[in-house]
Design a protein around this motif. Structure first.
Motif, PDB file in Angstrom:
ATOM      1  N   MET A 267       0.840  -1.180   0.000  1.00  0.00           N
ATOM      2  CA  MET A 267       0.000   0.000   0.000  1.00  0.00           C
ATOM      3  C   MET A 267       0.888   1.247   0.000  1.00  0.00           C
ATOM      4  O   MET A 267       1.831   1.355   0.777  1.00  0.00           O
ATOM      5  CB  MET A 267      -0.906  -0.015   1.224  1.00  0.00           C
ATOM      6  N   THR A 268       0.605   2.185  -0.888  1.00  0.00           N
ATOM      7  CA  THR A 268       1.413   3.391  -0.986  1.00  0.00           C
ATOM      8  C   THR A 268       0.872   4.470  -0.054  1.00  0.00           C
ATOM      9  O   THR A 268      -0.329   4.561   0.190  1.00  0.00           O
ATOM     10  CB  THR A 268       1.405   3.942  -2.430  1.00  0.00           C
ATOM     11  N   THR A 269       1.783   5.289   0.433  1.00  0.00           N
ATOM     12  CA  THR A 269       1.372   6.407   1.271  1.00  0.00           C
ATOM     13  C   THR A 269       0.883   7.544   0.377  1.00  0.00           C
ATOM     14  O   THR A 269       1.056   7.514  -0.847  1.00  0.00           O
ATOM     15  CB  THR A 269       2.544   6.906   2.128  1.00  0.00           C
ATOM     16  N   LYS A 270       0.298   8.536   0.997  1.00  0.00           N
ATOM     17  CA  LYS A 270      -0.218   9.691   0.257  1.00  0.00           C
ATOM     18  C   LYS A 270       0.911  10.429  -0.468  1.00  0.00           C
ATOM     19  O   LYS A 270       0.758  10.846  -1.616  1.00  0.00           O
ATOM     20  CB  LYS A 270      -0.943  10.623   1.222  1.00  0.00           C
ATOM     21  N   LEU A 271       2.073  10.581   0.196  1.00  0.00           N
ATOM     22  CA  LEU A 271       3.212  11.250  -0.437  1.00  0.00           C
ATOM     23  C   LEU A 271       3.731  10.458  -1.629  1.00  0.00           C
ATOM     24  O   LEU A 271       4.108  11.031  -2.655  1.00  0.00           O
ATOM     25  CB  LEU A 271       4.343  11.473   0.567  1.00  0.00           C
ATOM     26  N   GLU A 272       3.786   9.151  -1.494  1.00  0.00           N
ATOM     27  CA  GLU A 272       4.239   8.310  -2.615  1.00  0.00           C
ATOM     28  C   GLU A 272       3.264   8.403  -3.784  1.00  0.00           C
ATOM     29  O   GLU A 272       3.688   8.444  -4.944  1.00  0.00           O
ATOM     30  CB  GLU A 272       4.395   6.858  -2.158  1.00  0.00           C
TER      31      GLU A 272
ATOM     32  N   ILE B 131      11.818  15.907  -9.045  1.00  0.00           N
ATOM     33  CA  ILE B 131      10.913  15.787  -7.898  1.00  0.00           C
ATOM     34  C   ILE B 131      11.667  15.190  -6.724  1.00  0.00           C
ATOM     35  O   ILE B 131      12.373  14.192  -6.870  1.00  0.00           O
ATOM     36  CB  ILE B 131       9.694  14.923  -8.265  1.00  0.00           C
ATOM     37  N   SER B 132      11.518  15.826  -5.562  1.00  0.00           N
ATOM     38  CA  SER B 132      12.165  15.310  -4.351  1.00  0.00           C
ATOM     39  C   SER B 132      11.177  15.363  -3.190  1.00  0.00           C
ATOM     40  O   SER B 132      10.292  16.199  -3.149  1.00  0.00           O
ATOM     41  CB  SER B 132      13.416  16.120  -4.019  1.00  0.00           C
ATOM     42  N   VAL B 133      11.376  14.426  -2.265  1.00  0.00           N
ATOM     43  CA  VAL B 133      10.546  14.373  -1.058  1.00  0.00           C
ATOM     44  C   VAL B 133      11.475  14.448   0.143  1.00  0.00           C
ATOM     45  O   VAL B 133      12.414  13.675   0.263  1.00  0.00           O
ATOM     46  CB  VAL B 133       9.712  13.070  -0.999  1.00  0.00           C
TER      47      VAL B 133
ATOM     48  N   VAL C 215       9.002  20.240  -6.414  1.00  0.00           N
ATOM     49  CA  VAL C 215       9.181  20.076  -7.855  1.00  0.00           C
ATOM     50  C   VAL C 215      10.048  21.229  -8.335  1.00  0.00           C
ATOM     51  O   VAL C 215       9.739  22.391  -8.072  1.00  0.00           O
ATOM     52  CB  VAL C 215       7.819  20.099  -8.593  1.00  0.00           C
ATOM     53  N   VAL C 216      11.146  20.913  -9.017  1.00  0.00           N
ATOM     54  CA  VAL C 216      12.012  21.939  -9.589  1.00  0.00           C
ATOM     55  C   VAL C 216      11.907  21.844 -11.107  1.00  0.00           C
ATOM     56  O   VAL C 216      12.116  20.772 -11.682  1.00  0.00           O
ATOM     57  CB  VAL C 216      13.482  21.762  -9.133  1.00  0.00           C
ATOM     58  N   VAL C 217      11.556  22.981 -11.728  1.00  0.00           N
ATOM     59  CA  VAL C 217      11.433  23.022 -13.189  1.00  0.00           C
ATOM     60  C   VAL C 217      12.321  24.127 -13.734  1.00  0.00           C
ATOM     61  O   VAL C 217      12.634  25.090 -13.044  1.00  0.00           O
ATOM     62  CB  VAL C 217       9.963  23.252 -13.638  1.00  0.00           C
ATOM     63  N   LYS C 218      12.716  23.978 -14.992  1.00  0.00           N
ATOM     64  CA  LYS C 218      13.495  25.011 -15.674  1.00  0.00           C
ATOM     65  C   LYS C 218      12.543  26.113 -16.115  1.00  0.00           C
ATOM     66  O   LYS C 218      11.348  25.892 -16.321  1.00  0.00           O
ATOM     67  CB  LYS C 218      14.214  24.418 -16.875  1.00  0.00           C
TER      68      LYS C 218
ATOM     69  N   HIS D 104      -7.802  16.559  -4.067  1.00  0.00           N
ATOM     70  CA  HIS D 104      -7.002  15.424  -3.598  1.00  0.00           C
ATOM     71  C   HIS D 104      -6.424  15.638  -2.200  1.00  0.00           C
ATOM     72  O   HIS D 104      -5.800  14.734  -1.650  1.00  0.00           O
ATOM     73  CB  HIS D 104      -5.863  15.139  -4.573  1.00  0.00           C
ATOM     74  N   ASN D 105      -6.568  16.862  -1.662  1.00  0.00           N
ATOM     75  CA  ASN D 105      -6.059  17.206  -0.339  1.00  0.00           C
ATOM     76  C   ASN D 105      -4.550  16.959  -0.227  1.00  0.00           C
ATOM     77  O   ASN D 105      -4.077  16.251   0.659  1.00  0.00           O
ATOM     78  CB  ASN D 105      -6.815  16.454   0.769  1.00  0.00           C
ATOM     79  N   TRP D 106      -3.792  17.552  -1.159  1.00  0.00           N
ATOM     80  CA  TRP D 106      -2.349  17.512  -1.045  1.00  0.00           C
ATOM     81  C   TRP D 106      -1.725  18.814  -1.517  1.00  0.00           C
ATOM     82  O   TRP D 106      -2.356  19.605  -2.190  1.00  0.00           O
ATOM     83  CB  TRP D 106      -1.729  16.305  -1.735  1.00  0.00           C
ATOM     84  N   ARG D 107      -0.492  19.011  -1.109  1.00  0.00           N
ATOM     85  CA  ARG D 107       0.237  20.253  -1.392  1.00  0.00           C
ATOM     86  C   ARG D 107       1.558  19.923  -2.083  1.00  0.00           C
ATOM     87  O   ARG D 107       2.095  18.846  -1.896  1.00  0.00           O
ATOM     88  CB  ARG D 107       0.549  21.013  -0.103  1.00  0.00           C
ATOM     89  N   VAL D 108       2.059  20.910  -2.818  1.00  0.00           N
ATOM     90  CA  VAL D 108       3.350  20.750  -3.476  1.00  0.00           C
ATOM     91  C   VAL D 108       4.048  22.104  -3.526  1.00  0.00           C
ATOM     92  O   VAL D 108       3.401  23.155  -3.581  1.00  0.00           O
ATOM     93  CB  VAL D 108       3.198  20.146  -4.895  1.00  0.00           C
ATOM     94  N   ARG D 109       5.365  22.065  -3.472  1.00  0.00           N
ATOM     95  CA  ARG D 109       6.198  23.259  -3.638  1.00  0.00           C
ATOM     96  C   ARG D 109       6.816  23.187  -5.026  1.00  0.00           C
ATOM     97  O   ARG D 109       7.363  22.156  -5.419  1.00  0.00           O
ATOM     98  CB  ARG D 109       7.298  23.285  -2.573  1.00  0.00           C
ATOM     99  N   VAL D 110       6.767  24.288  -5.773  1.00  0.00           N
ATOM    100  CA  VAL D 110       7.366  24.347  -7.107  1.00  0.00           C
ATOM    101  C   VAL D 110       8.418  25.448  -7.107  1.00  0.00           C
ATOM    102  O   VAL D 110       8.145  26.580  -6.722  1.00  0.00           O
ATOM    103  CB  VAL D 110       6.305  24.640  -8.196  1.00  0.00           C
TER     104      VAL D 110
END
Length: 197
Positions: free
Chosen positions: A1-6, A22-24, A31-34, A88-94
């Motif tokens: 079973m995968t976690t929410k972050l995975e 992408i890093s955790v 998320v780092v983009v050009k 989806h109740n999740w957050r991300v940093r870009v």
């Protein structure tokens, strides 16, 4: 079973592919983009059904000039966004780095999230990061006549000019800074008998 972050990491890798790194760490996904891929990646983050980051929570500038005690050898300026998916109740940093340190320019995301307007103005005002395509990129926190960008690591602590009200002219005037740089030594160190009875 995968976690929410995975699950989030996998969805990001599937949607963005080679356009992003992408890093955790510490329970957060970054998320780092050009700069060249920034707009397309942000559009994907908002519109892809597996992601649906419909809300831009924050966008700020970062100056990496002395990051890591001077060991940083990457680009100097970045715009960092925090996105929220309510569905989806999740957050991300870009993070996107401006490719030119002398003239930091990244595309605006105001066409994707209208909330980016004032955030990008703040990053421009404080760090000098230009957002290409922004319809109203002007200072938002400092005065219109302000010279420089005060959150840059190489900005002098005392600034360049001081502003004061002149009662004779009955208006606010600017004049060169007259503060003499000095080093304060705490009283504890100056006085040999401090604290001894």
């Amino acid at each position: 079973m995968t976690t929410k972050l995975e699950a989030l990491e996998l969805a990001l890798k599937n949607a963005l592919g080679e356009r992003a790194t992408i890093s955790v760490a510490l329970g957060e996904v970054t998320v780092v983009v050009k700069a060249a891929d920034y707009l397309a990646a942000m559009q994907t983050l908002r519109d892809d059904p597996s992601l649906r980051f419909e809300e831009l929570i924050d966008l700020c500038g970062v100056d990496y000039l002395q990051y890591g005690d001077g060991t940083w050898d990457g680009l100097r300026f970045a715009a960092v966004s925090h996105l929220l998916s309510i569905e989806h109740n999740w957050r991300v940093r870009v993070r996107v780095f401006a490719p030119d340190d002398e003239m930091p320019v990244v595309p605006t995301v105001t066409g994707i999230w209208r909330a980016a307007n004032w955030y990008e103005r703040e990053a421009f005002d404080l760090y000098g990061i230009l957002f290409e395509g922004h319809g109203d990129l002007r200072r938002i926190l400092t005065d219109y006549g302000f010279i420089g960008h005060p959150f840059r690591k190489d900005f002098p602590i005392s600034g360049y000019v001081e502003m004061r009200y002149d009662p004779e002219q009955k208006r606010v005037i600017y004049q060169p800074v007259t503060i003499e740089p000095r080093e304060n030594t705490p009283r504890v160190i100056r006085e040999e008998n401090y604290g001894i009875k």
